[in-house]
Structures are given as C-alpha cells and as structure tokens.
Design a protein around this motif. Structure first.
Motif, PDB file in Angstrom:
ATOM      1  N   ASN A  27     -39.279 -12.061 -13.082  1.00 44.95           N
ATOM      2  CA  ASN A  27     -40.148 -10.800 -13.556  1.00 44.95           C
ATOM      3  C   ASN A  27     -41.204 -11.330 -13.249  1.00 44.95           C
ATOM      4  O   ASN A  27     -42.304 -10.247 -13.356  1.00 44.95           O
ATOM      5  N   LEU A  28     -42.300 -12.604 -13.439  1.00 44.56           N
ATOM      6  CA  LEU A  28     -43.480 -12.796 -13.117  1.00 44.56           C
ATOM      7  C   LEU A  28     -43.700 -12.686 -11.644  1.00 44.56           C
ATOM      8  O   LEU A  28     -44.785 -12.274 -11.800  1.00 44.56           O
ATOM      9  N   LEU A  29     -42.421 -12.547 -10.958  1.00 46.84           N
ATOM     10  CA  LEU A  29     -43.236 -12.912  -9.492  1.00 46.84           C
ATOM     11  C   LEU A  29     -44.033 -11.314  -9.479  1.00 46.84           C
ATOM     12  O   LEU A  29     -44.629 -11.576  -8.255  1.00 46.84           O
ATOM     13  N   GLU A  30     -42.485 -10.488  -9.783  1.00 47.43           N
ATOM     14  CA  GLU A  30     -42.298  -9.336  -9.740  1.00 47.43           C
ATOM     15  C   GLU A  30     -44.106  -8.731  -9.868  1.00 47.43           C
ATOM     16  O   GLU A  30     -44.219  -7.627  -9.683  1.00 47.43           O
ATOM     17  N   ARG A  31     -44.117  -9.250 -11.112  1.00 47.33           N
ATOM     18  CA  ARG A  31     -45.012  -8.328 -12.077  1.00 47.33           C
ATOM     19  C   ARG A  31     -46.695  -9.150 -11.222  1.00 47.33           C
ATOM     20  O   ARG A  31     -47.750  -8.033 -11.038  1.00 47.33           O
ATOM     21  N   ALA A  32     -46.056 -10.562 -11.352  1.00 45.19           N
ATOM     22  CA  ALA A  32     -47.827 -10.934  -9.771  1.00 45.19           C
ATOM     23  C   ALA A  32     -48.195 -10.277  -8.287  1.00 45.19           C
ATOM     24  O   ALA A  32     -49.478  -9.689  -8.236  1.00 45.19           O
ATOM     25  N   ILE A  33     -46.892  -9.464  -7.737  1.00 41.01           N
ATOM     26  CA  ILE A  33     -47.021  -8.947  -6.758  1.00 41.01           C
ATOM     27  C   ILE A  33     -47.336  -7.619  -7.297  1.00 41.01           C
ATOM     28  O   ILE A  33     -48.684  -7.326  -6.048  1.00 41.01           O
ATOM     29  N   ILE A  34     -47.490  -7.243  -8.002  1.00 38.91           N
ATOM     30  CA  ILE A  34     -47.919  -5.891  -8.362  1.00 38.91           C
ATOM     31  C   ILE A  34     -48.960  -5.509  -9.043  1.00 38.91           C
ATOM     32  O   ILE A  34     -49.637  -5.288  -8.159  1.00 38.91           O
ATOM     33  N   GLU A  35     -49.826  -7.049  -9.308  1.00 37.93           N
ATOM     34  CA  GLU A  35     -50.694  -7.364 -10.056  1.00 37.93           C
ATOM     35  C   GLU A  35     -51.395  -6.841  -8.483  1.00 37.93           C
ATOM     36  O   GLU A  35     -52.605  -6.684  -8.675  1.00 37.93           O
ATOM     37  N   VAL A  36     -51.108  -8.172  -7.868  1.00 46.67           N
ATOM     38  CA  VAL A  36     -51.805  -7.774  -6.817  1.00 46.67           C
ATOM     39  C   VAL A  36     -52.081  -7.147  -5.876  1.00 46.67           C
ATOM     40  O   VAL A  36     -53.010  -6.522  -5.265  1.00 46.67           O
ATOM     41  N   ASN A  37     -51.199  -6.442  -5.711  1.00 48.60           N
ATOM     42  CA  ASN A  37     -51.301  -4.851  -4.772  1.00 48.60           C
ATOM     43  C   ASN A  37     -52.003  -3.690  -5.289  1.00 48.60           C
ATOM     44  O   ASN A  37     -52.855  -3.122  -4.520  1.00 48.60           O
TER      45      ASN A  37
END
Length: 268
Positions: A27-37
């Motif tokens: 969930n942290l990696l998924e969230r980080a990728i959303i934030e990066v995008n």
C-alpha cells in the motif's frame, strides 16, 4: 532551469522497495507511485534494492509497480539484494543496462551499479572512474551521480560495515567531474551532507518495514529552479519536509534535521 512550464525541474528518488519480503508494504508503494504521478516529475530514479533475494518473481513484481510511473525518463539501478542469486541477470532482462547516462534539459544523470554478487558491500572500481568523468564532461546545469551504496557513513545506523570500499577515490573522481549531487540508498535511513562542493543525499526505504529507530518509509523529491536546488523528504500518505537546499553556483546551503520535538535548521 525549467521544463518549459515555468515550474521547477523535478527529480523523484525512490529506493529500497524490497518487493517480496515479509516486511514489504504494497500500500505504501502504490501510494507513492500515485503521489509521484501527481507531481509529474521530469525524471524518476530508483536507486536499487527493488527485490529482497534477486528472484525473478520479485523482479517481475517490482517491474509491474514501476511500470505504473507516468514518466518517460526513469533511471533504475540494482542494489545488493538485487545482485543475490544471480539476480543481475533478471535485472538486465527486465530493466536493461546496469549502468546508464541520461541527459535532459541541462541535467546529466550518471547511474552506476555499485554491487558485488552475493555481497552486501559496494564498490565503484577504478576502472570506471575515467568513464564517469567522461560522461560528465559536457556542459550541464546540474550533474547527478546515482549509486545504491552510501559514500559516507549514515548516522543512526549502528556499526559501519558496508560503505563503498573505494569511497575516497570515488569522491575524488566525482569532485574532478564537477558533480553537484549524489543520490544513494541502501541503509533505509535518509540523510544529507555537504562535502566540499559535493552534496550527498541518502534516501530511506519507500515501502519496507525494515526501519531503524523512529525513521518512517519515505522517498526524495529534488526541485531545481535555476541554480537553486531543494531536496524534500516525502512520506507516503503523510506530506513532506525539506532536507536541504543549496545553490549550485555559490554552494551556500541550509540543512534541516527532523527531530521528534520539531525541525532544527542548521545554516552555513
């Protein structure tokens, strides 16, 4: 420096994903990728340890996550965990060359594989110094060097065991090459230094519970506006704080150290 939109040139650094480990937090990696995008960066750098044991299924999982980045300039290098069990074979198949050079809008990024198969320590190697200096020879507004292992000991990580073996000669090589910023990972503890004219920024882990003390999962955001550089530490779901800001022209800087009781600023 700008990307044509008037906003700062933005580099995101993710590190130490550790896909496949029992401590991996999807969930942290998924969230980080959303934030990066949402940041819409110009460059994304992943500075190693995509996997835990270097197994193919771990690499495939990491690839699926990183394929979710909406950025056309993604730089990926392996970490010591990725080079276990001949994992560098899978890295080359899925991500390409283990050493790379990217030049974009006045920024030069040279990324080098600092790993040794099945060993935790790192090494650049004197045979690569001339190549590194050659890649940085052309004019650039910002020169960035990327490796997985840390060049300088990181506070709060206990006994030092696996700093890059040839760190001294590597630092001198980077000084000769006019490098402005070094980005690395490995220790899961974020930190920043100025060493002579070189700024060294270490990233924490973005998606693992293998943490030390009060450190939280995080990743770095570098914003470049002309000669001014800001480096922020971002926490998935939980905002950001500035780590360091500096001038590539004067080398003046302000460094920020996060403390439990607030933020302490050191000015130089």
């Amino acid at each position: 420096m700008a990307d044509g939109s008037g906003r700062p040139f933005t580099i995101v650094q993710l590190s130490d994903l550790h896909c496949g480990d029992q401590h991996f937090l999807p969930n942290l990696l998924e969230r980080a990728i959303i934030e990066v995008n949402e940041l819409d960066p110009d460059i994304v750098i992943c500075s190693g340890d995509l996997t835990t044991f270097g197994f193919r299924d771990e690499y495939q999982l990491a690839k699926r996550y990183l394929d979710g980045l909406n950025c056309d300039s993604v730089v990926v290098i392996p970490g010591n965990h990725d080079s276990r069990n001949v994992g560098y074979v899978h890295f080359e198949e899925l991500f390409g060359a283990r050493n790379s050079v990217l030049r974009k809008n006045g920024v030069t990024v040279v990324a080098v594989d600092s790993t040794e198969p099945d060993l935790d320590h790192g090494q650049i190697g004197r045979g690569r110094y001339p190549w590194i200096e050659e890649q940085f020879a052309d004019p650039a507004d910002l020169r960035v060097f990327v490796c997985h292992h840390h060049l300088l000991p990181v506070p709060g990580t206990g006994r030092e065991r696996n700093v890059i073996y040839d760190a001294g000669d590597t630092i001198e090589c980077l000084q000769r090459a006019g490098v402005d910023l070094v980005l690395s990972g490995h220790k899961h503890v974020p930190y920043a230094w100025r060493l002579e004219n070189l700024f060294v920024v270490n990233a924490g882990t973005v998606s693992s519970q293998r943490l030390r003390g009060n450190v939280r999962p995080c990743y770095n955001v570098v914003e470049v506006d002309g000669t001014h550089v800001d480096v922020f530490r971002r926490y998935p779901f939980h905002g950001q704080e500035r780590i360091i800001q500096f001038s590539t022209e004067t080398r003046a800087f302000e460094k920020y150290t996060a403390r439990i009781d607030g933020e302490v600023t050191t000015r130089t």
